[in-house]
Design a protein around this motif. Structure first.
Motif, PDB file in Angstrom:
ATOM      1  N   ASN A  34      32.568  27.942  45.041  1.00 61.63           N
ATOM      2  CA  ASN A  34      31.305  27.925  45.768  1.00 61.63           C
ATOM      3  C   ASN A  34      31.274  26.739  46.738  1.00 61.63           C
ATOM      4  OD1 ASN A  34      28.775  28.558  46.512  1.00 61.63           O
ATOM      5  ND2 ASN A  34      27.764  27.733  44.685  1.00 61.63           N
ATOM      6  N   GLY A  35      30.886  27.013  47.947  1.00 57.69           N
ATOM      7  CA  GLY A  35      30.817  25.915  48.919  1.00 57.69           C
ATOM      8  C   GLY A  35      32.140  25.686  49.620  1.00 57.69           C
ATOM      9  N   ARG A  36      33.226  26.263  49.040  1.00 60.37           N
ATOM     10  CA  ARG A  36      34.522  26.067  49.702  1.00 60.37           C
ATOM     11  C   ARG A  36      34.996  27.344  50.395  1.00 60.37           C
ATOM     12  NH1 ARG A  36      37.802  23.476  44.883  1.00 60.37           N
ATOM     13  NH2 ARG A  36      36.136  24.401  43.664  1.00 60.37           N
ATOM     14  N   ILE A  37      34.116  28.354  50.397  1.00 64.78           N
ATOM     15  CA  ILE A  37      34.469  29.580  51.121  1.00 64.78           C
ATOM     16  C   ILE A  37      33.516  29.697  52.299  1.00 64.78           C
ATOM     17  CG2 ILE A  37      34.515  32.112  50.988  1.00 64.78           C
ATOM     18  CD1 ILE A  37      35.412  31.798  48.071  1.00 64.78           C
ATOM     19  N   SER A  38      34.068  29.524  53.487  1.00 60.58           N
ATOM     20  CA  SER A  38      33.163  29.622  54.627  1.00 60.58           C
ATOM     21  C   SER A  38      33.600  30.787  55.497  1.00 60.58           C
ATOM     22  CB  SER A  38      33.141  28.300  55.404  1.00 60.58           C
ATOM     23  OG  SER A  38      34.191  28.249  56.297  1.00 60.58           O
ATOM     24  N   GLY A  39      32.728  31.785  55.529  1.00 61.92           N
ATOM     25  CA  GLY A  39      33.039  32.957  56.348  1.00 61.92           C
ATOM     26  C   GLY A  39      33.386  34.162  55.493  1.00 61.92           C
ATOM     27  N   LYS A  40      33.819  35.204  56.187  1.00 61.47           N
ATOM     28  CA  LYS A  40      34.058  36.507  55.546  1.00 61.47           C
ATOM     29  C   LYS A  40      35.206  36.492  54.546  1.00 61.47           C
ATOM     30  CE  LYS A  40      34.713  38.487  59.509  1.00 61.47           C
ATOM     31  NZ  LYS A  40      35.161  39.390  60.531  1.00 61.47           N
ATOM     32  N   VAL A  41      35.092  37.387  53.553  1.00 55.67           N
ATOM     33  CA  VAL A  41      36.193  37.590  52.602  1.00 55.67           C
ATOM     34  C   VAL A  41      36.932  38.863  53.010  1.00 55.67           C
ATOM     35  CG1 VAL A  41      36.703  38.186  50.200  1.00 55.67           C
ATOM     36  CG2 VAL A  41      35.024  36.423  50.700  1.00 55.67           C
ATOM     37  N   LEU A  42      38.251  38.851  52.808  1.00 52.06           N
ATOM     38  CA  LEU A  42      39.058  40.045  53.146  1.00 52.06           C
ATOM     39  C   LEU A  42      39.785  40.548  51.902  1.00 52.06           C
ATOM     40  CD1 LEU A  42      40.525  41.913  55.297  1.00 52.06           C
ATOM     41  CD2 LEU A  42      42.278  40.122  55.412  1.00 52.06           C
ATOM     42  N   ASP A  43      39.793  41.874  51.713  1.00 51.70           N
ATOM     43  CA  ASP A  43      40.662  42.463  50.685  1.00 51.70           C
ATOM     44  C   ASP A  43      41.528  43.535  51.347  1.00 51.70           C
ATOM     45  OD1 ASP A  43      41.961  43.610  48.612  1.00 51.70           O
ATOM     46  OD2 ASP A  43      40.222  43.846  47.305  1.00 51.70           O
ATOM     47  N   PRO A  44      42.824  43.233  51.570  1.00 50.78           N
ATOM     48  CA  PRO A  44      43.689  44.222  52.249  1.00 50.78           C
ATOM     49  C   PRO A  44      44.062  45.413  51.373  1.00 50.78           C
ATOM     50  CG  PRO A  44      44.899  42.175  51.778  1.00 50.78           C
ATOM     51  CD  PRO A  44      43.500  41.957  51.302  1.00 50.78           C
ATOM     52  N   PHE A  45      43.785  45.338  50.057  1.00 47.15           N
ATOM     53  CA  PHE A  45      44.040  46.474  49.143  1.00 47.15           C
ATOM     54  C   PHE A  45      42.732  46.735  48.401  1.00 47.15           C
ATOM     55  CE2 PHE A  45      48.108  44.178  49.608  1.00 47.15           C
ATOM     56  CZ  PHE A  45      48.932  45.201  50.047  1.00 47.15           C
ATOM     57  N   ALA A  46      41.752  47.282  49.118  1.00 43.44           N
ATOM     58  CA  ALA A  46      40.361  47.250  48.630  1.00 43.44           C
ATOM     59  C   ALA A  46      40.070  48.172  47.460  1.00 43.44           C
ATOM     60  CB  ALA A  46      39.420  47.560  49.790  1.00 43.44           C
ATOM     61  N   GLY A  47      40.896  49.189  47.205  1.00 43.38           N
ATOM     62  CA  GLY A  47      40.640  50.102  46.083  1.00 43.38           C
ATOM     63  C   GLY A  47      39.268  50.732  46.222  1.00 43.38           C
ATOM     64  N   ILE A  48      38.421  50.579  45.183  1.00 42.91           N
ATOM     65  CA  ILE A  48      37.063  51.142  45.252  1.00 42.91           C
ATOM     66  C   ILE A  48      36.058  50.073  45.705  1.00 42.91           C
ATOM     67  CG2 ILE A  48      37.447  53.034  43.634  1.00 42.91           C
ATOM     68  CD1 ILE A  48      36.019  51.239  41.492  1.00 42.91           C
ATOM     69  N   GLY A  49      36.590  48.970  46.215  1.00 41.55           N
ATOM     70  CA  GLY A  49      35.718  48.002  46.887  1.00 41.55           C
ATOM     71  C   GLY A  49      35.115  46.916  45.998  1.00 41.55           C
ATOM     72  N   THR A  50      35.750  46.632  44.871  1.00 33.09           N
ATOM     73  CA  THR A  50      35.176  45.632  43.957  1.00 33.09           C
ATOM     74  C   THR A  50      34.939  44.296  44.664  1.00 33.09           C
ATOM     75  OG1 THR A  50      36.526  46.708  42.277  1.00 33.09           O
ATOM     76  CG2 THR A  50      35.418  44.666  41.627  1.00 33.09           C
TER      77      THR A  50
END
Ligand SMILES: C[S@@+](CC[C@H](N)C(=O)[O-])C[C@H]1O[C@@H](n2cnc3c(N)ncnc32)[C@H](O)[C@@H]1O
Length: 488
Positions: free
Chosen positions: A90-106
């Motif tokens: 928390n606080g160390r993630i700034s901006g969007k998250v990416l999942d290149p193998f998203a599956g069902i989108g967890t």
């Protein structure tokens, strides 16, 4: 004369074995030494993570979670894992998250629920469809749509509906359902055409969620297992009975009620008109991450949270064949999808990675120059030549897996902002009696792309091997880990 010939052939066989065995053990010793060397390098990075259970890193952890449990995607990780990671950093993630193998989108839904926008890439149409329907269920359903869906649970409008819509059958899905179920599915598919696009998506999701329960099949490891009542039986196998096969009406109604109840409980903004609240939060790219990643902007993501297919021969296109056929994929489309997936089955042919992206040469070179990996390739080729591999496609699969993963990791390094982290869940594997330390090999390759390997969190309770491997070589525990890499 006969016995002479016999002796000669036995002798030559023995000689051949004697010639191959010293080389086999020499290569195995070399692998063990290189593995130990790498273990020394990463010694301080490894730690057992008691807070991570096998349940948390698998779909099991989603069982009682609203919406995450609608469709049983056994390859998913739990929303709890994503929430744990995002909270810990928390606080160390700034901006969007990416999942290149998203599956069902967890990753996408768990990040978005914490107010973090997320992008995903997924190639398998079943994952794409689950994400699409869930997004609609969260953002765009009106009170009228909900009332229509409730009507479906009470009045079964598909029963007796005249315009049946057949679905595609591919080779491995022939005779997958009792004939009355086929008829009910076709009527259901016909009746749902009367509804608007959003209601259709939820009804289609419901159907996809129950296909296994109403079929003669069960998803079992690497393939679909067939109940003997289907009339299909693999020669030499014992008759299998999967237990109760649910009637279509019962299964569909129960699932739709569950989905509606979750939508109500979640107190989502269901209003008279669609509310596109946070609509920008989740974005899904339908396609292969090998094609999509190069199109993403450099240094634009605050984190990557993902779990790629494991290098374990698991074939998603076979396991999810019922769903792919229901989504109207033809036999040819399933075969081409199988080739597009990240190489992790013995049927995957080599991909022309430089044709996809000429700039990937340095990524591929990094994989080719990883010493432990190179020795493993030599060993597997040697075992193939000696005829001891249970499938000759294994060396090509392992080579393809690591080359493609190197490109994915290299691209992730490019799209991450400085200091941003990549979190990856993956399993080690074992072939021809040799454990492949996927965790250390990928971590070593990642370092060459500018990642610092901060942690390799080992999930407690080591995983064994396939029954074939155990029979031939005994049980050797395999690590399941969450890697934490930081872009320098
Ligand atoms: C281990 S699963 C990830 C599951 C995901 N973490 C979740 O919770 O649903 C790996 C996923 O990668 C997908 N996949 C395989 N090859 C791909 C490719 N080339 N591009 C994008 N996705 C791919 C598979 O379809 C599968 O859904």
């Amino acid at each position: 004369m006969r016995s002479e010939l016999l002796t000669t052939s036995l002798d030559s066989e023995t000689t051949q074995k004697n010639e191959t065995q010293p080389k086999t053990s020499e290569l195995r010793d070399k692998i063990a030494a290189l593995d130990a060397e790498l273990a020394e390098v990463f010694k301080a990075r490894f730690s057992t993570a008691p807070f991570l259970s096998r349940k948390t890193v698998s779909f099991q952890g989603n069982k009682d979670k609203h919406a995450y449990g609608w469709y049983k995607y056994k390859e998913a990780f739990s929303a709890g894992l994503v929430e744990f990671v995002l909270t810990s950093y928390n606080g160390r993630i700034s901006g969007k998250v990416l999942d290149p193998f998203a599956g069902i989108g967890t990753t996408l839904f768990a990040a978005s629920s914490q107010g973090i926008p997320a992008d995903g890439i997924e190639l398998l149409p079943i994952g794409q469809e689950i994400i699409r329907a869930r997004l609609l269920s969260e953002k765009e359903l009106t009170t009228n749509d909900i009332a229509t869906l409730e009507h479906w649970t009470t009045y079964f409008p598909w029963k007796g509906f005249q315009d049946r819509i057949p679905f595609s059958t591919i080779r491995i899905t022939e005779n997958a359902y009792p004939s009355e179920t086929v008829e009910a599915i076709e009527r259901y598919r016909g009746a749902l055409q009367q509804e608007n696009e959003k209601v259709q998506a939820i009804l289609c999701l419901t159907l996809l969620c129950v296909l296994e329960d109403i079929s003669y099949t069960r998803k079992d490891g690497q393939y679909l297992r067939w109940d003997a009542r289907s009339g299909k039986r693999r020669p030499g196998t014992k008759a299998f009975n999967k237990g109760k096969i649910l009637a279509f009406d019962v299964a569909v109604t129960a699932k739709l009620k569950e989905i509606l109840s979750d939508i109500r409980d979640a107190e989502l903004p269901v209003t008279l008109f669609p509310v596109k609240q946070n609509a920008a939060n989740i974005r899904l790219f339908n396609g292969s991450c090998l094609e999509v990643l190069p199109t993403l902007e450099t240094a634009s993501y605050g984190a990557v949270m993902t779990s790629p297919p494991y290098c374990n021969r698991y074939d998603y296109t076979r396991t999810y064949a019922l769903e792919l056929a229901m989504l109207n994929l033809t036999q040819a489309e399933v075969l081409s999808l199988r080739q597009e997936m990240l190489s992790c089955t013995v049927e995957n042919r080599e991909k022309d990675l430089l044709k996809i992206c000429p700039e990937w040469k340095s990524f591929i070179d990094a994989a080719n120059q990883q010493k432990l990996l190179q020795t493993i390739h030599t060993y597997l080729e040697h075992e193939k030549a000696s005829g001891t591999l249970n499938n000759n496609g294994i060396p090509r699969m392992v080579r393809g897996y690591f080359s493609e993963m190197a490109c994915v990791i290299g691209e992730c390094a490019r799209v991450l902002k400085p200091n941003a982290r990549l979190f990856m869940v993956n399993d080690n594997v074992r072939y021809a009696g040799v454990s492949i330390s996927v965790d250390m090999i990928l971590s070593d390759i990642a370092q060459t792309f500018g990642f610092e390997v901060e942690k390799i969190l080992v999930v407690p309770g080591k995983k064994g091997n396939s029954s074939q491997q155990m029979g031939a070589y005994g049980r050797v525990p395999l690590r399941k880990c969450v890697y934490v890499w930081r872009k320098r």
